[in-house]
Design an enzyme around this catalytic site. Structure first.
Site, PDB file in Angstrom:
ATOM      1  CG  HIS A 157      -1.955   1.081   1.183  1.00  0.00           C
ATOM      2  ND1 HIS A 157      -1.829   2.262   1.878  1.00  0.00           N
ATOM      3  CD2 HIS A 157      -3.139   1.185   0.508  1.00  0.00           C
ATOM      4  CE1 HIS A 157      -2.877   3.032   1.655  1.00  0.00           C
ATOM      5  NE2 HIS A 157      -3.689   2.402   0.828  1.00  0.00           N
ATOM      6  CG  HIS A 179      -4.785   7.660  -2.472  1.00  0.00           C
ATOM      7  ND1 HIS A 179      -3.582   7.060  -2.195  1.00  0.00           N
ATOM      8  CD2 HIS A 179      -5.714   7.037  -1.712  1.00  0.00           C
ATOM      9  CE1 HIS A 179      -3.768   6.112  -1.285  1.00  0.00           C
ATOM     10  NE2 HIS A 179      -5.053   6.079  -0.978  1.00  0.00           N
ATOM     11  CG  HIS A 188      -7.777   1.024  -2.098  1.00  0.00           C
ATOM     12  ND1 HIS A 188      -7.587   2.217  -2.769  1.00  0.00           N
ATOM     13  CD2 HIS A 188      -6.940   1.052  -1.026  1.00  0.00           C
ATOM     14  CE1 HIS A 188      -6.684   2.937  -2.113  1.00  0.00           C
ATOM     15  NE2 HIS A 188      -6.281   2.262  -1.067  1.00  0.00           N
ATOM     16  CG  HIS A 309     -10.530   6.708   1.696  1.00  0.00           C
ATOM     17  ND1 HIS A 309      -9.485   7.533   1.312  1.00  0.00           N
ATOM     18  CD2 HIS A 309      -9.974   5.514   1.976  1.00  0.00           C
ATOM     19  CE1 HIS A 309      -8.348   6.850   1.362  1.00  0.00           C
ATOM     20  NE2 HIS A 309      -8.614   5.618   1.757  1.00  0.00           N
ATOM     21  CG  HIS A 313      -7.483   6.366   6.162  1.00  0.00           C
ATOM     22  ND1 HIS A 313      -6.562   5.399   6.454  1.00  0.00           N
ATOM     23  CD2 HIS A 313      -8.087   5.966   5.016  1.00  0.00           C
ATOM     24  CE1 HIS A 313      -6.599   4.442   5.531  1.00  0.00           C
ATOM     25  NE2 HIS A 313      -7.531   4.766   4.646  1.00  0.00           N
ATOM     26  CG  PHE A 330      -2.642   7.580   1.891  1.00  0.00           C
ATOM     27  CD1 PHE A 330      -3.808   7.220   2.531  1.00  0.00           C
ATOM     28  CD2 PHE A 330      -2.683   8.649   1.006  1.00  0.00           C
ATOM     29  CE1 PHE A 330      -4.995   7.893   2.305  1.00  0.00           C
ATOM     30  CE2 PHE A 330      -3.866   9.333   0.768  1.00  0.00           C
ATOM     31  CZ  PHE A 330      -5.027   8.950   1.420  1.00  0.00           C
ATOM     32  CG  HIS A 343      -9.459   0.485   2.134  1.00  0.00           C
ATOM     33  ND1 HIS A 343      -9.612   1.254   1.005  1.00  0.00           N
ATOM     34  CD2 HIS A 343      -8.659   1.196   2.964  1.00  0.00           C
ATOM     35  CE1 HIS A 343      -8.914   2.369   1.133  1.00  0.00           C
ATOM     36  NE2 HIS A 343      -8.333   2.363   2.311  1.00  0.00           N
TER      37      HIS A 343
END
Length: 568
Positions: A157, A179, A188, A309, A313, A330, A343
């Site tokens: 990732h 992204h 994803h 999203h 996070h 990330f 996810h």
């Protein structure tokens, strides 16, 4: 083998073709970029994955047509671009692949097979949670250099999200980040698909399905309790301790937000989901903007990627780490087991969105469909996948359990009269207008002209009226969030469950040493209907910096009309 002399006529013919058709191409697609692509496609090297910088473009399907599909050069992995005070080092390169054993994904589920069912955590029994815990424990127990190990999966990732992989020559200076573009959902989906298969293999259950954190459901708007047991493999220390259960999640969270009563937060969350899913009715609004070879690699974020999203996070991430690590960035997010439940639910949002009508469907663009990623499977085999092969989850052997969608029945409402909105708009028109570009250092209102008004029902069915904020620039190491309101009152801004609050732009801490330029788009058709503003010549746009005040420059704000169904 073709010689350059024989290829010159083709070379110049293609240049002429591009000059004649350049107006039909993406506005970011310059003639210089076109020539680079021609060079790449004309002087094509032999096939087989590249192993050195002098053997680029091998194992790519080159054809006579000019493809602008993305494929990362995984033969070279560079230090990740991290903030200067990140809590980890810059090496997030996964296990180096064995190129001689590369296989193309063909393991599609049989049409007659019973699909695996991904279920929400809050409806799981103890036995199923124990299986998940066992799988994570076994994955964490693998040697660190095993590509199936938990740490190696987390590095995948990081590598795809923080510029460790670049594109092929002549675009080798472009760092790949999946992204803020149309790659967010497909990457994803593939990523957690292989993670799920590895878990199932380790526990000896090929039918194991990855659960999802059902944060869009009233009953599950808190961190699943199975992640809070210190003796569980699902436990992770770097989480915000103030947000443990039964604290209600904020799906439009910004660090420093003032808590509201739980029942009010639930209503805010339901309205947020309605806006991000229902009002994002076009493919680009929901999935993000196109990113092809030669384009700006950060063209524009989709609705759900921005919130919930990014916001979830940050809400989960540690409050005492420099950038809300681990979940809040990330480059470390996948080190927390809750990442995969988060996810899984985001992937579910993609599946649900297509069922909401109004012609919703994915992109049919060949450059999107042919773009590639690389993963390790449960046998540690190195697998190449294409976007086109993950569009239907049934082909991958899984579906989601149906859960009540209360947010579908909770549209935002307006508490302001039309007269008050018109009065506030007239006040702004009488002020000395702020000129664009501008630094967003305070609450800012601007008047934006509408190219069309009083559109017919047929026109609305064909095109969505979209507010476009372009030229959004900020440092990659900045945490940024600003809210967008339409026809609102600066002195009494609407709450997340009100119509005038139309969306939020959110960027997490990401890298260091470079600037990001991107855009943000919000659908307006239903908003203007609900505000009885369809006859208005313009809209009042109010921008409210929540995080990163003074760190963001906005280039332009305008209104466009985007087809509801993407063009082929």
């Amino acid at each position: 083998m073709n010689t350059p002399s024989k290829l010159l006529p083709l070379f110049f013919a293609l240049i002429l073709f591009l000059i004649l058709s350049i107006s039909l191409l993406n506005t970011d697609f310059s003639l210089f970029t076109a020539i680079k692509i021609i060079c790449r496609r004309t002087y094509k090297p032999s096939h087989g994955l590249a192993t050195t910088s002098n053997q680029r473009d091998r194992n790519i399907d080159h054809s006579s047509s000019i493809s602008r599909a993305i494929s990362p050069n995984i033969s070279e992995c560079f230090p990740a671009g991290l903030p200067s005070n990140a809590i980890t080092d810059t090496d997030c390169c996964p296990s180096k692949p064995s190129f001689s054993k590369l296989i193309d994904f063909k393991d599609f589920a049989s049409p007659n097979a019973t699909p695996r069912v991904r279920r929400p955590f809050h409806l799981l029994d103890e036995e199923y949670i124990a299986k998940f815990e066992k799988g994570i424990a076994l994955m964490k127990g693998l040697p660190d250099d095993d590509p199936r190990s938990f740490i190696q999966q987390a590095k995948v990732h990081c590598a795809y999200c923080n510029g460790a992989y670049h594109l092929y020559h002549p675009f080798q200076d472009t760092k790949l980040d999946i992204h803020r573009s149309w790659f967010f959902f497909p990457f994803h989906r593939w990523y957690i698909y292989f993670f799920e298969r590895i878990l199932g293999n380790l526990i000896g259950d090929p039918d194991f399905a990855l659960p999802f954190w059902n944060w869009d459901s009233i009953e599950a708007m808190h961190m699943p309790s199975c992640f809070t047991n210190p003796n569980s493999s699902l436990f992770h220390e770097l989480r915000n301790q103030k947000h443990l259960p039964p604290h209600v999640i904020d799906l439009n969270y910004a660090a420093g937000n003032v808590d509201v009563p739980s029942h009010q937060q639930v209503l805010y969350n339901l309205a947020t989901m309605y806006k991000q899913m229902v009002l994002a009715s076009t493919t680009e609004l929901f999935m993000g903007s196109p990113f092809r070879l030669g384009d700006n690699p950060h063209p524009g974020i989709g609705s759900v990627e921005a919130a919930p999203h990014n916001t979830v996070h940050t809400w989960v991430g540690g409050a005492d780490t420099p950038h809300h690590e681990d979940m809040g960035t990330f480059y470390t997010a996948a080190r927390d087991p809750i990442f995969y439940g988060h996810h899984s639910n985001l992937d579910r949002m993609w599946a649900i969105w297509k069922t909401l009508g109004e012609g919703r469907r994915e992109y049919s663009d060949q450059d999107w469909l042919d773009s590639e990623f690389f993963f390790y499977d449960e046998n540690a085999d190195f697998v190449r996948v294409k976007v086109r092969d993950c569009i239907d989850t049934k082909n991958l052997g899984y579906v989601y359990q149906d859960v009540d969608l209360a947010w579908l029945r909770t549209p935002p409402t307006s508490r302001k009269s039309k007269l008050l909105r018109q009065k506030k708009k007239a006040q702004v028109l009488s002020w000395k207008p702020r000129k664009l570009p501008l630094v967003l250092d305070s609450i800012t209102s601007v008047i934006v002209k509408r190219p069309k008004k009083l559109r017919s029902r047929e026109e609305k069915e064909e095109e969505e009226e979209v507010l476009v904020i372009e030229g959004i620039e900020f440092g990659s190491d900045k945490y940024v969030k600003f809210d967008v309101h339409v026809d609102d009152d600066e002195e009494r801004l609407s709450d997340p469950d009100e119509t005038e609050f139309v969306g939020s732009f959110v960027h997490l801490y990401h890298g260091h040493g470079h600037n990001i330029s991107t855009s943000f788009k919000v659908g307006l058709s239903k908003v203007l209907e609900n505000l009885e503003a369809e006859e208005d010549d313009d809209v009042l746009v109010t921008l409210v910096p929540r995080v990163g005040k003074g760190e963001v420059t906005l280039g332009n704000i305008k209104i466009e009309f985007i087809p509801r169904e993407p063009k082929d």
